[in-house]
Design a protein around this motif. Structure first.
Motif, short mmCIF file in Angstrom:
data_model
loop_
_atom_site.label_atom_id
_atom_site.label_comp_id
_atom_site.label_asym_id
_atom_site.label_seq_id
_atom_site.Cartn_x
_atom_site.Cartn_y
_atom_site.Cartn_z
N ASP A 123 -12.74 -4.06 1.64
CA ASP A 123 -11.93 -4.74 0.63
C ASP A 123 -11.01 -3.77 -0.11
O ASP A 123 -11.21 -2.55 -0.08
CB ASP A 123 -12.84 -5.45 -0.40
N SER A 124 -10.02 -4.35 -0.77
CA SER A 124 -9.09 -3.57 -1.61
C SER A 124 -8.98 -4.26 -2.97
O SER A 124 -9.01 -5.49 -3.06
CB SER A 124 -7.71 -3.48 -0.95
N TYR A 125 -8.83 -3.43 -4.02
CA TYR A 125 -8.73 -3.94 -5.38
C TYR A 125 -7.65 -3.16 -6.12
O TYR A 125 -7.21 -2.09 -5.69
CB TYR A 125 -10.07 -3.79 -6.13
N GLN B 45 -9.90 1.19 -2.56
CA GLN B 45 -10.16 0.70 -1.20
C GLN B 45 -11.56 1.08 -0.73
O GLN B 45 -12.03 2.21 -0.96
CB GLN B 45 -9.12 1.27 -0.23
N LEU C 253 -4.93 1.71 -6.76
CA LEU C 253 -5.39 0.96 -5.60
C LEU C 253 -6.78 1.48 -5.22
O LEU C 253 -6.94 2.67 -4.93
CB LEU C 253 -4.43 1.12 -4.44
N HIS D 269 -6.65 -7.31 -4.84
CA HIS D 269 -5.44 -6.77 -4.25
C HIS D 269 -4.78 -7.86 -3.43
O HIS D 269 -5.40 -8.49 -2.58
CB HIS D 269 -5.79 -5.57 -3.37
N ASP E 90 0.81 -1.21 0.00
CA ASP E 90 0.00 0.00 0.00
C ASP E 90 0.85 1.26 0.00
O ASP E 90 0.45 2.28 -0.55
CB ASP E 90 -0.93 0.00 1.22
N GLN F 144 -1.99 -8.98 -0.79
CA GLN F 144 -1.11 -8.52 0.26
C GLN F 144 0.21 -9.29 0.21
O GLN F 144 0.21 -10.50 -0.02
CB GLN F 144 -1.76 -8.74 1.64
#
Length: 718
Positions: A58-60, A54, A52, A116, A3, A118
């Motif tokens: 969730d994150s994409y 967010q 990114l 996304h 991130d 991690q």
């Protein structure tokens, strides 16, 4: 992705995030119209901007095409989405692709969304901050996932037609040889030797085909946050199908580089770094995973190709550092504004010509200047634009395009529109037999080979073609060529020679590897290497025997062929000269706006201001005269447009010489140095006043034709 690599969206890449949120709501888990929705941009992903996304849960990651008018074969985010979808379905570690949107109304361009992931991304290949043991484990994990990629069964992955497959290495050698030679601003013998070695040692198993990444490096991998395993492979923009050993060698290359060498910031040496496995160990692991013999065939070739590729990129960027060291936003804002002026003045440009010109302009900005591979140009349809029968463009259409490519010394080569191949392809197209077209024209059109043209001779004044001493004698089913030629353009890397001789003026095709063809030496211009278009060479033909079927059109038809060849070729040279002059004027204005003498900016001195004005007048006058000649060529044909073509040949050479010389004067000592492109541009400009006939020959021709026209007018009045 990490991130912390994401920053606020850059101004040029901003889009309507409300529209995006509304579009994703209901289509993507974790996105609704009511929740917080933030968008940040990754520093990577410049070709296809990457963001990114967010939400509270969730994150994409979103990848999109850049804004503006783009080429049909460039920025293929649909292609990335396709390969990632196939890989994810096969269980290979890539971010899960979630959706692909072709509706440009949503955020302005096509895009796709993926999960996304991690994990850890190491920008430094030496993996600082981890123990030696973990460093070793991370590299083992990387080579294992590469072996896994190359072991995938393409037939079960719904990737039919994804790449060109067999012959990958030959295409790579050809591409990077041409790009290096086009970009090199001085002779580097070791690079020429390496290029020749690669061409002579292509691997025997170049037909092996696997899915290849094209840029497989540690910094394109996401590792598990705590474990030594790859959880995602990123950046599939250069992926294709071809020889997998090229991927492996590219990954191993930093292990072989000297510790003092760093070709690019992401490709420094790994020698002496504690914990990183030896190349032999990594190869053994790779081969064991793929269940293939550990003694890799011709590994040296693939390593040499990787080094040559990286050195070629470094050479291109070295050239670009002084040739396009201007603000791109300023340069291309000026270019587009100027383009509209051209079309306002010349109404005969076709709609297709205007569209293709815009595509070439955009491709120059997005791909030529960053030195992308030529295969994308072929896929985009921006290939062989000079030939009306192939491109569907008029000479007037192509004149504008030639000006655009004239703004970069090696750009014509990238579009397969370089001299002398353009003229030679026109000759073969118009006058070649079906067999000659099959053997020579098709490979030239596809960019697989180069050609040269041999006419000028060292022992006579070749501006008068009747002086030529080279002989062509029929001997049963062969012709025997004997004589000396020089300033034979395009010889470097060529495979066929078009040899012209006077007497009865015939033209014949001579393969460069025919016994008796001796390439004596490369020629220099002002003492410097002249390799930007394949160089000029002295060539001796010592009783060279070639089949009689290689004659073009027939004995005594060479003058007829030459007239058809030279008209369009001279037009292309002249419009490229206009583009070169525009580039020189931009450099001049940049210098005049930033340098100060005697208490004033340079442009505030009246003499410099007048120089700028004179350059603008000269460029615009030459452009209009050249476009007029192009229109005449389209409507009247080469023979009836002879006067207009002769006029632009004189005017364009003089104009670009004067503009570049003025820019050099403004730059002072820097102008004649290798730190800026002006000295090389002047060498090109001054040569233009001799190439294809000196000014004086054209002046005599113009006078003769003008007198003829005046006499006809006078007779018509009687």
């Amino acid at each position: 992705m990490e991130d912390q690599t994401a920053t606020p969206v850059r101004e040029q890449h901003r889009f309507n995030t409300v529209n995006l949120q509304r579009y994703l709501a209901g289509k993507t888990r974790g996105v609704s119209n009511n929740d917080r929705f933030t968008v940040r941009q990754y520093s990577a992903g410049q070709s296809n901007p990457t963001f990114l996304i967010q939400t509270p849960s969730d994150s994409y990651v979103l990848r999109k095409k850049p804004p503006g008018m783009l080429l049909p074969g460039a920025h293929k985010v649909d292609r990335e989405y396709r390969v990632q979808k196939a890989l994810f379905s096969a269980g290979f570690p890539v971010p899960q692709p979630l959706l692909h949107c072709t509706d440009a109304e949503v955020i302005g361009t096509e895009f796709y969304l993926m999960e996304h992931v991690q994990g850890r991304i190491f920008q430094d290949l030496r993996l600082p901050g981890v123990s030696a043991a973990e460093r070793a484990a991370l590299y083992v994990s990387a080579v294992e996932v590469l072996a896994r990629l190359h072991s995938l069964d393409l037939t079960t992955m719904d990737l039919e037609g994804y790449g060109r497959g067999p012959g990958y290495c030959k295409r790579q050698v050809s591409t990077w040889t041409k790009q290096y030679r086009a970009a090199a601003h001085k002779e580097i013998p070791v690079m020429d030797k390496l290029s020749d070695w690669l061409l002579s040692n292509l691997p025997t198993n170049d037909n092996e085909v696997a899915l290849v990444h094209g840029d497989f490096r540690v910094d394109n991998l996401i590792f598990h946050p705590t474990e030594a395993r790859v959880v995602a492979v990123l950046d599939w923009e250069l992926s294709t199908t071809g020889q997998p050993m090229a991927d492996l060698a590219y990954f191993l290359m930093p292990n072989y580089l000297p510790s003092s060498l760093s070709l690019l910031s992401c490709m420094g040496s790994l020698r002496g770094v504690e914990g990183i496995p030896s190349p032999e160990d990594l190869i053994s692991i790779y081969c064991r995973c793929r269940e293939i013999p550990s003694s890799l065939h011709q590994l040296n070739f693939y390593l040499a190709l990787s080094v040559f590729k990286m050195a070629g990129i470094a050479q291109v960027w070295l050239t670009l550092s002084f040739s396009v060291g201007l603000s791109l936003s300023h340069t291309h804002k000026h270019t587009h504004t100027h383009t509209h002026t051209q079309y306002d003045n010349i109404r005969s440009v076709t709609a297709k010509g205007q569209a293709v010109h815009q595509q070439v302009t955009e491709f120059m900005k997005q791909h030529v200047l960053p030195a992308q591979q030529k295969e994308e140009l072929q896929e985009a349809g921006l290939w062989n634009l000079f030939l009306p029968a192939v491109s569907g463009l008029s000479q007037l259409d192509y004149a504008h395009i030639a000006e655009e490519t004239g703004r970069c010394l090696y750009a014509p080569d990238l579009f397969n529109c370089q001299a002398p191949d353009t003229g030679n392809m026109e000759v073969l197209h118009m006058f070649g037999t079906e067999e000659q077209k099959r053997e020579w024209l098709q490979p030239l059109l596809s960019g697989q080979i180069r050609s040269c043209f041999c006419m000028t001779e060292p022992d006579v004044a070749s501006s008068d073609a009747t002086n030529m001493e080279c002989t062509l004698q029929r001997d049963q089913d062969h012709y025997v060529v004997h004589g000396r030629k020089w300033w034979s353009s395009g010889t470097s890397g060529c495979e066929v020679v078009l040899c012209s001789r006077h007497g009865q003026h015939s033209m014949i095709l001579v393969p460069l590897d025919t016994p008796g063809v001796n390439v004596i030496r490369p020629l220099t211009v002002f003492g410097q290497d002249d390799a930007i278009h394949g160089g000029h060479f002295e060539i001796h033909f010592d009783n060279v025997r070639v089949p009689a079927s290689n004659i073009l059109l027939g004995e005594g038809r060479g003058f007829e062929i030459a007239q058809g060849r030279l008209g369009p070729g001279r037009l292309h040279h002249c419009m490229r000269a206009v583009g070169s002059a525009e580039w020189a004027l931009e450099l001049l204005c940049q210098r005049a706006a930033h340098r100060q003498t005697f208490g004033k900016k340079l442009y505030q001195h009246e003499v410099v201001a007048h120089w700028i004005a004179e350059c603008r007048l000269a460029i615009d006058q030459t452009r209009l005269l050249t476009l007029h000649a192009a229109h005449a060529l389209d409507t009247l044909g080469s023979r009836r447009a002879r006067k207009q073509i002769a006029m632009i040949k004189v005017v364009a050479g003089r104009m670009v010489c004067k503009v570049v010389d003025t820019a050099i004067q403004v730059y002072g000592g820097a102008g004649v140095s290798g730190d800026f492109p002006l000295a090389q541009m002047y060498a090109y400009a001054r040569t233009l006043r001799i190439a294809d006939g000196p000014d004086e020959v054209h002046m005599s021709s113009i006078a003769h034709l003008e007198l003829r026209d005046q006499m006809r007018k006078a007779q018509a009045k009687l």
